[in-house]
Design a protein around this motif. Structure first.
Motif, short mmCIF file in Angstrom:
data_model
loop_
_atom_site.label_atom_id
_atom_site.label_comp_id
_atom_site.label_asym_id
_atom_site.label_seq_id
_atom_site.Cartn_x
_atom_site.Cartn_y
_atom_site.Cartn_z
N LEU A 69 0.83 -1.20 0.00
CA LEU A 69 0.00 0.00 0.00
C LEU A 69 0.87 1.26 0.00
O LEU A 69 0.57 2.23 -0.70
CB LEU A 69 -0.93 -0.01 1.22
N LEU A 70 1.95 1.22 0.76
CA LEU A 70 2.88 2.36 0.77
C LEU A 70 3.46 2.59 -0.62
O LEU A 70 3.55 3.74 -1.09
CB LEU A 70 4.01 2.11 1.78
N ARG A 71 3.83 1.53 -1.31
CA ARG A 71 4.36 1.68 -2.66
C ARG A 71 3.29 2.20 -3.63
O ARG A 71 3.59 2.99 -4.53
CB ARG A 71 4.91 0.35 -3.17
N GLN A 72 2.05 1.78 -3.43
CA GLN A 72 0.97 2.33 -4.25
C GLN A 72 0.83 3.83 -4.00
O GLN A 72 0.59 4.61 -4.92
CB GLN A 72 -0.36 1.61 -3.95
N ALA A 73 0.99 4.22 -2.73
CA ALA A 73 0.91 5.65 -2.39
C ALA A 73 2.06 6.41 -3.04
O ALA A 73 1.86 7.49 -3.63
CB ALA A 73 0.94 5.83 -0.88
N LEU A 74 3.26 5.87 -2.96
CA LEU A 74 4.43 6.52 -3.58
C LEU A 74 4.23 6.65 -5.09
O LEU A 74 4.57 7.67 -5.69
CB LEU A 74 5.71 5.73 -3.27
N ALA A 75 3.67 5.61 -5.71
CA ALA A 75 3.39 5.66 -7.15
C ALA A 75 2.38 6.77 -7.45
O ALA A 75 2.53 7.52 -8.42
CB ALA A 75 2.85 4.31 -7.63
N HIS A 76 1.37 6.87 -6.60
CA HIS A 76 0.30 7.85 -6.84
C HIS A 76 0.82 9.29 -6.76
O HIS A 76 0.35 10.17 -7.49
CB HIS A 76 -0.82 7.63 -5.82
N VAL A 77 1.78 9.54 -5.89
CA VAL A 77 2.32 10.90 -5.77
C VAL A 77 3.58 11.10 -6.63
O VAL A 77 4.26 12.12 -6.51
CB VAL A 77 2.61 11.29 -4.30
N GLY A 78 3.88 10.10 -7.49
CA GLY A 78 4.99 10.28 -8.42
C GLY A 78 6.37 10.12 -7.80
O GLY A 78 7.35 10.62 -8.35
N CYS A 79 6.44 9.43 -6.68
CA CYS A 79 7.71 9.27 -5.97
C CYS A 79 8.21 7.84 -5.93
O CYS A 79 9.01 7.49 -5.07
CB CYS A 79 7.58 9.75 -4.52
N LEU A 80 7.71 6.99 -6.81
CA LEU A 80 8.17 5.62 -6.83
C LEU A 80 9.40 5.56 -7.71
O LEU A 80 9.34 5.87 -8.90
CB LEU A 80 7.08 4.70 -7.39
N SER A 81 10.52 5.18 -7.13
CA SER A 81 11.73 5.17 -7.96
C SER A 81 11.99 3.76 -8.48
O SER A 81 11.25 2.84 -8.22
CB SER A 81 12.92 5.67 -7.14
#
Lengths: 175, 175, 175, 175
Positions: free
Chosen positions: C163-175
């Motif tokens: 879920l945290l990674r989904q959140a990071l993806a949603h705010v454009g911060c998934l590296s």
């Protein structure tokens, strides 16, 4: 298509615009889904560069003057997947994200040396038969698991691997 | 179905739960779309109450214990539209909105005298043949224009007219 | 709080409900943002289990009977981050995703041995001073980069790392 | 600012581009929210045209070459609401909708005689003191109820009234 078609730019005109404005793009992540809508596989275009390097790409392209976003999506899906792909363009224009490609690296995860492009990104289920046209060699289907692996992501240029992961996160398939 | 089926509650158990917890629902707005994904019509279920009053409804129902949201959507779509409707359940679980039905009026635009229900709301294109089953008389297709008119909205109970307008806004068809 | 407060269940009642229905949750990813809204850090609650194991958690909790989703969010944010956190609860109830926790493993990436819980997940910027209360030892801030590293994710139980990674993806911060 | 600033176009260049490409815009709906995030009022810019006609507008403007979407949002919010408005630019770039303004009327609900503009639309809570600058006379706050009334909507040019209603629907305030 020639530059006399309304909405199309000559190479010089496009060059001129690219130096001065953000260029509007659409990007589509082609997926297969099961009856319950769950994504079972993701389609990536396979291209071989003039120097022999392999690259994998999402469906992507410019929105033309006087063209609706959904018509641009449909046009690029047909261009890249062929006329029998039967894509399900979404009913809502709300994209799952907006990807900003800068000519300078490091501002966002996305980079395009040619231009500043801003892409509206959509998940697009396709139910038909995909036959890549244009410059793509093939459309290869990956499971969500395979699609999120480092090797595949490393073959996607300009940060499209990040966009793919954002798409996988959006459909609940990011492992 | 009887109360011995896993995930199903007896009437007493359901009554008990409704007094104590929010009940999770899914709601679907059935639509027809053209090739470019644009909504061309919206399907509303027509029901006649025991007192002869006409009501128009979206597809709606509970999520059961141990049932995925997408399976609940599929089950209620099949229950309300028949087995040949061929609904396209969305690839992403992100709903276009969350509708909160309270037993007390005025807290939100949504009201359900029986319970506090929280509904995940989705737009669902259907491509097949819809044959309402259960207690619905008919599924009537409206143009976006017709669907947003006051008469239709006034026939939708519990604030479903508001939800329909939110759906029309989401797909860019709110005039 | 005792079980006589409306909306609260006694332990027995909660047990009873958990065996029979999906339980509605909200989950919040607390973030710090800069002036342009870009996420600069993510806050994770640090807890030490009775057996000494470290776990890191998002803000999470049940929606009560007759409680609005946004009031549940506010209550759990205050409970977990203290009264001075100044959370910015989103204006729209559209969650970035819906996380389905099943008592059985493998149905989704999310697992909760106690229950079938369905969580509406939101990104929540906080601007104030966070002082974890209740059973959390501390709130630790991570950069997006740090938050997406395997060690942190492995300390998040029940799939909250996904879920945290989904959140990071949603705010454009998934590296 | 002169045309020599990177990212700015001279009037001639802008004219040239407008005839050939979709122009990327951002639009913001300024809102006041309460502690629970619920929208309590909507801010509309009041302008008086050279012919004395009143118009009400959302915050809106172009994205420049090499400018991030969130920086464009911030710049136009500051330009239109003044430097003390303290806007909360969203953490996610996912817009609530995409508004397509065509120079030809009737293709979408949106119309701009000067150009084909594609606008990413966001809800932006503002907590500070708003002092319109530039050509706007005033920023007037409306309740959600007032904002959705026909008179206000009729004073919003180019279909911005439709966009406002989409925003109200997205935040659950469409009555």
């Amino acid at each position: 298509m020639t530059e006399t078609t309304p909405g199309w730019l000559s190479p010089d005109e496009l060059e001129y615009a690219r130096d001065r404005m953000p260029i509007l793009y659409v990007e589509a992540v082609p997926v297969r889904v099961d009856d319950s809508g769950e994504v079972t596989s993701i389609g990536l275009l396979l291209r071989i560069g003039s120097d022999g390097t392999v690259s994998r790409n999402l469906v992507s392209g410019r929105v033309l003057h006087h063209e609706r976003v959904r018509d641009a999506l449909l046009r690029h899906l047909e261009k890249d997947l062929g006329p029998m792909a039967l894509p399900q363009v979404p009913a809502s224009l709300q994209p799952f994200t907006v990807a900003e490609y800068f000519p300078t690296q490091g501002i966002t995860p996305f980079h395009d040396p040619r231009q500043h492009a801003v892409a509206l990104a959509y998940i697009v289920p396709v139910t038909g038969d995909c036959r890549p046209r244009q410059d793509a060699l093939d459309l290869v289907w990956f499971s969500p698991q395979e699609a999120s692996e480092a090797l595949v992501l490393s073959e996607m240029p300009g940060g499209q691997g990040v966009l793919l992961r954002q798409a996988l996160a959006h459909v609940g398939c990011l492992s």
